[in-house]
Design a protein around this motif. Sequence first.
Motif, PDB file in Angstrom:
ATOM      1  N   ASN A  15     -26.882  -6.797  48.358  1.00  0.00           N
ATOM      2  CA  ASN A  15     -27.568  -8.103  47.569  1.00  0.00           C
ATOM      3  C   ASN A  15     -28.891  -8.041  47.539  1.00  0.00           C
ATOM      4  O   ASN A  15     -29.495  -8.326  46.228  1.00  0.00           O
ATOM      5  N   THR A  16     -29.726  -7.428  48.485  1.00  0.00           N
ATOM      6  CA  THR A  16     -30.863  -7.785  48.511  1.00  0.00           C
ATOM      7  C   THR A  16     -31.947  -6.540  48.292  1.00  0.00           C
ATOM      8  O   THR A  16     -32.885  -6.496  48.089  1.00  0.00           O
ATOM      9  N   LYS A  17     -31.203  -5.464  48.232  1.00  0.00           N
ATOM     10  CA  LYS A  17     -31.799  -4.263  48.193  1.00  0.00           C
ATOM     11  C   LYS A  17     -32.610  -3.908  49.424  1.00  0.00           C
ATOM     12  O   LYS A  17     -33.514  -2.876  49.426  1.00  0.00           O
ATOM     13  N   SER A  18     -32.536  -4.459  50.212  1.00  0.00           N
ATOM     14  CA  SER A  18     -33.403  -4.384  51.737  1.00  0.00           C
ATOM     15  C   SER A  18     -32.862  -2.934  52.179  1.00  0.00           C
ATOM     16  O   SER A  18     -31.594  -2.761  52.203  1.00  0.00           O
ATOM     17  N   CYS A  19     -33.664  -2.373  52.456  1.00  0.00           N
ATOM     18  CA  CYS A  19     -33.256  -0.913  53.133  1.00  0.00           C
ATOM     19  C   CYS A  19     -34.213  -0.344  54.346  1.00  0.00           C
ATOM     20  O   CYS A  19     -35.351  -0.704  54.571  1.00  0.00           O
ATOM     21  N   GLY A  20     -33.729   0.542  55.116  1.00  0.00           N
ATOM     22  CA  GLY A  20     -34.712   1.304  56.070  1.00  0.00           C
ATOM     23  C   GLY A  20     -34.314   2.599  56.439  1.00  0.00           C
ATOM     24  O   GLY A  20     -32.876   2.898  56.212  1.00  0.00           O
ATOM     25  N   ALA A  21     -35.174   3.391  56.766  1.00  0.00           N
ATOM     26  CA  ALA A  21     -34.988   4.886  56.922  1.00  0.00           C
ATOM     27  C   ALA A  21     -35.810   5.402  57.512  1.00  0.00           C
ATOM     28  O   ALA A  21     -36.872   5.067  58.105  1.00  0.00           O
ATOM     29  N   VAL A  22     -35.353   6.546  58.596  1.00  0.00           N
ATOM     30  CA  VAL A  22     -36.068   7.194  59.516  1.00  0.00           C
ATOM     31  C   VAL A  22     -35.841   8.960  59.355  1.00  0.00           C
ATOM     32  O   VAL A  22     -34.623   8.910  58.732  1.00  0.00           O
ATOM     33  N   SER A  23     -36.708   9.574  59.578  1.00  0.00           N
ATOM     34  CA  SER A  23     -36.718  11.008  59.833  1.00  0.00           C
ATOM     35  C   SER A  23     -37.297  11.675  61.124  1.00  0.00           C
ATOM     36  O   SER A  23     -38.223  10.765  61.547  1.00  0.00           O
ATOM     37  N   GLY A  24     -36.900  12.657  61.375  1.00  0.00           N
ATOM     38  CA  GLY A  24     -37.793  13.299  62.447  1.00  0.00           C
ATOM     39  C   GLY A  24     -37.434  12.834  63.953  1.00  0.00           C
ATOM     40  O   GLY A  24     -38.447  12.877  64.669  1.00  0.00           O
ATOM     41  N   VAL A  25     -36.287  12.031  64.121  1.00  0.00           N
ATOM     42  CA  VAL A  25     -35.956  11.134  65.391  1.00  0.00           C
ATOM     43  C   VAL A  25     -35.286  12.257  66.080  1.00  0.00           C
ATOM     44  O   VAL A  25     -34.494  12.843  65.895  1.00  0.00           O
ATOM     45  N   SER A  26     -36.087  12.331  67.606  1.00  0.00           N
ATOM     46  CA  SER A  26     -35.404  13.450  68.433  1.00  0.00           C
ATOM     47  C   SER A  26     -34.883  12.711  69.951  1.00  0.00           C
ATOM     48  O   SER A  26     -33.998  13.418  70.439  1.00  0.00           O
ATOM     49  N   THR A  27     -35.166  11.446  70.113  1.00  0.00           N
ATOM     50  CA  THR A  27     -34.743  10.869  71.324  1.00  0.00           C
ATOM     51  C   THR A  27     -33.853   9.548  71.060  1.00  0.00           C
ATOM     52  O   THR A  27     -33.449   9.023  72.030  1.00  0.00           O
ATOM     53  N   VAL A  28     -33.647   9.087  69.756  1.00  0.00           N
ATOM     54  CA  VAL A  28     -33.011   7.901  69.883  1.00  0.00           C
ATOM     55  C   VAL A  28     -31.802   8.081  69.676  1.00  0.00           C
ATOM     56  O   VAL A  28     -31.277   8.945  68.933  1.00  0.00           O
ATOM     57  N   LYS A  29     -30.801   7.493  70.510  1.00  0.00           N
ATOM     58  CA  LYS A  29     -29.372   7.801  70.608  1.00  0.00           C
ATOM     59  C   LYS A  29     -28.522   7.368  69.328  1.00  0.00           C
ATOM     60  O   LYS A  29     -27.685   8.095  68.767  1.00  0.00           O
ATOM     61  N   ASN A  30     -29.095   6.399  68.703  1.00  0.00           N
ATOM     62  CA  ASN A  30     -28.319   6.039  67.372  1.00  0.00           C
ATOM     63  C   ASN A  30     -29.560   5.789  66.022  1.00  0.00           C
ATOM     64  O   ASN A  30     -30.020   4.501  66.047  1.00  0.00           O
TER      65      ASN A  30
ATOM     66  N   ARG B 242     -32.069   0.281  60.676  1.00  0.00           N
ATOM     67  CA  ARG B 242     -31.926  -1.052  60.410  1.00  0.00           C
ATOM     68  C   ARG B 242     -33.117  -1.861  60.902  1.00  0.00           C
ATOM     69  O   ARG B 242     -33.521  -2.864  60.383  1.00  0.00           O
ATOM     70  N   LEU B 243     -33.637  -1.485  62.279  1.00  0.00           N
ATOM     71  CA  LEU B 243     -34.680  -2.175  62.702  1.00  0.00           C
ATOM     72  C   LEU B 243     -36.141  -2.004  61.649  1.00  0.00           C
ATOM     73  O   LEU B 243     -36.807  -2.785  61.617  1.00  0.00           O
ATOM     74  N   VAL B 244     -35.889  -0.771  61.269  1.00  0.00           N
ATOM     75  CA  VAL B 244     -37.122  -0.634  60.235  1.00  0.00           C
ATOM     76  C   VAL B 244     -37.127  -1.556  59.184  1.00  0.00           C
ATOM     77  O   VAL B 244     -38.117  -2.013  58.631  1.00  0.00           O
ATOM     78  N   MET B 245     -35.756  -1.523  58.536  1.00  0.00           N
ATOM     79  CA  MET B 245     -35.638  -2.711  57.730  1.00  0.00           C
ATOM     80  C   MET B 245     -36.038  -4.234  57.744  1.00  0.00           C
ATOM     81  O   MET B 245     -36.522  -4.832  57.041  1.00  0.00           O
ATOM     82  N   GLU B 246     -35.546  -4.598  59.194  1.00  0.00           N
ATOM     83  CA  GLU B 246     -35.671  -5.645  59.535  1.00  0.00           C
ATOM     84  C   GLU B 246     -36.953  -6.411  60.147  1.00  0.00           C
ATOM     85  O   GLU B 246     -37.226  -7.477  60.300  1.00  0.00           O
ATOM     86  N   LYS B 247     -37.481  -5.443  60.625  1.00  0.00           N
ATOM     87  CA  LYS B 247     -38.913  -5.652  61.707  1.00  0.00           C
ATOM     88  C   LYS B 247     -40.062  -5.103  61.193  1.00  0.00           C
ATOM     89  O   LYS B 247     -40.886  -5.343  62.028  1.00  0.00           O
ATOM     90  N   THR B 248     -39.920  -4.423  60.114  1.00  0.00           N
ATOM     91  CA  THR B 248     -41.364  -3.827  59.555  1.00  0.00           C
ATOM     92  C   THR B 248     -41.473  -4.294  58.286  1.00  0.00           C
ATOM     93  O   THR B 248     -40.514  -4.621  57.506  1.00  0.00           O
TER      94      THR B 248
ATOM     95  N   THR C 267     -30.409  12.207  52.959  1.00  0.00           N
ATOM     96  CA  THR C 267     -29.961  10.881  53.694  1.00  0.00           C
ATOM     97  C   THR C 267     -31.056   9.842  53.535  1.00  0.00           C
ATOM     98  O   THR C 267     -30.377   8.831  53.384  1.00  0.00           O
ATOM     99  N   PRO C 268     -32.144  10.060  53.999  1.00  0.00           N
ATOM    100  CA  PRO C 268     -33.039   9.030  54.237  1.00  0.00           C
ATOM    101  C   PRO C 268     -33.673   8.488  52.774  1.00  0.00           C
ATOM    102  O   PRO C 268     -34.493   7.615  52.870  1.00  0.00           O
ATOM    103  N   ILE C 269     -33.474   9.214  51.806  1.00  0.00           N
ATOM    104  CA  ILE C 269     -33.996   8.896  50.571  1.00  0.00           C
ATOM    105  C   ILE C 269     -33.128   7.840  49.679  1.00  0.00           C
ATOM    106  O   ILE C 269     -32.212   8.292  49.308  1.00  0.00           O
ATOM    107  N   ILE C 270     -33.565   6.710  49.401  1.00  0.00           N
ATOM    108  CA  ILE C 270     -33.208   5.744  48.542  1.00  0.00           C
ATOM    109  C   ILE C 270     -32.963   6.308  47.327  1.00  0.00           C
ATOM    110  O   ILE C 270     -33.624   6.949  46.608  1.00  0.00           O
ATOM    111  N   GLY C 271     -31.294   6.120  46.754  1.00  0.00           N
ATOM    112  CA  GLY C 271     -31.104   6.705  45.513  1.00  0.00           C
ATOM    113  C   GLY C 271     -30.619   8.146  45.336  1.00  0.00           C
ATOM    114  O   GLY C 271     -30.219   8.398  44.537  1.00  0.00           O
ATOM    115  N   ALA C 272     -30.906   8.714  46.659  1.00  0.00           N
ATOM    116  CA  ALA C 272     -30.425  10.086  46.499  1.00  0.00           C
ATOM    117  C   ALA C 272     -29.019  10.060  47.560  1.00  0.00           C
ATOM    118  O   ALA C 272     -28.010   9.939  47.146  1.00  0.00           O
ATOM    119  N   GLY C 273     -28.990  10.315  48.874  1.00  0.00           N
ATOM    120  CA  GLY C 273     -28.221  10.171  49.746  1.00  0.00           C
ATOM    121  C   GLY C 273     -27.428   8.999  50.090  1.00  0.00           C
ATOM    122  O   GLY C 273     -26.417   8.825  50.432  1.00  0.00           O
TER     123      GLY C 273
END
Length: 316
Positions: free
Chosen positions: A88-103, A109-115, A215-221
């Motif tokens: 609906n809003t096209k709000s989105c969030g993405a991350v790469s290179g994560v090595s310690t975050v469990k999920n 989603r936090l990137v989308m909502e908190k930054t 995967t993290p590229i909007i419009g691709a994955g």
Amino acid sequence: MGWAIALHGGAGDIPRSMPSNRLEPRKAALHYCLQIGVEALKAGRSPLDVVELVVCALEDNPNFNAGKGSVLTGKGTVEMEACIMDGNTKSCGAVSGVSTVKNAISLARLVMEKTPHIYLGFEGAEEFAREQGIEVVDSSHFITLENIERLKQAKEANRVQIDFTQPIHQELKDGPKGDQIGTVGCVAVDGEGNLAAATSTGGLVNKMVGRIGDTPIIGAGTYANKLCAVSATGKGEAIIRGTVGREVAALMEYKGLSLNEATSYVVKECTPKFTTGVIAVSASGEVAMSYNTVGMFRACATEDGYTEVGIWAGDE
């Protein structure tokens, strides 16, 4: 119009001869994660909540190439990627290179909502995760014996690959061969036509440190708007070149194609054979699961009672 959900656990060169001790846990995971999503939709959870919930469950399963089962870089490390998008809003969030975050999907989603941003990578994403108090674990949590062996075989063959035996750049003269561990994703729509998509991956076996896939590229994955929600899987470079997620939505928007027509066209005409799988749902509750690979770990359900869980053509 009604709710609908689809999920995938990767598309690729999945042999029908896969041993039952490798096949059955994956099939069980598809059934389990589908049920999680269906129950959440029936309970009135938002599509955004649903896709995050399902992808978290897939990330926690070591049989897929995301989270716990992420494949290794050429240096033996894990670099996970994830993306989530609200239609609906096209709000989105993405991350790469994560090595310690469990999920990683929850961090996206936090990137989308908190930054004020859409995309954070590597140390910046890790620092943000610590600031937000999201669950982190030692990087060894994500390293499985199977993926150590995958990396060993890839290094011995001096290639980058998505499975034990199939190099990314090999010419497929005799058709694909190999065993597949795949990216995960989920798309969902509720009874009001609200849409969301989420995708998560560990990337490619023996990939260069710092490589970023589709995967993290909007419009691709990953992509969602008011018409549809799309999650792709397969060979990231081909999916990026084909702008797969956005292409599905554009064909619906500008050509008036149905969801099934759009996904089928994109998979057949916009990416090379043996490279791409797509799951998608539309605002009206349609579901599409299309692939040009040997198989795709996939599952879907709709409010009218239709359910499908399959891997190869004709086995649903």
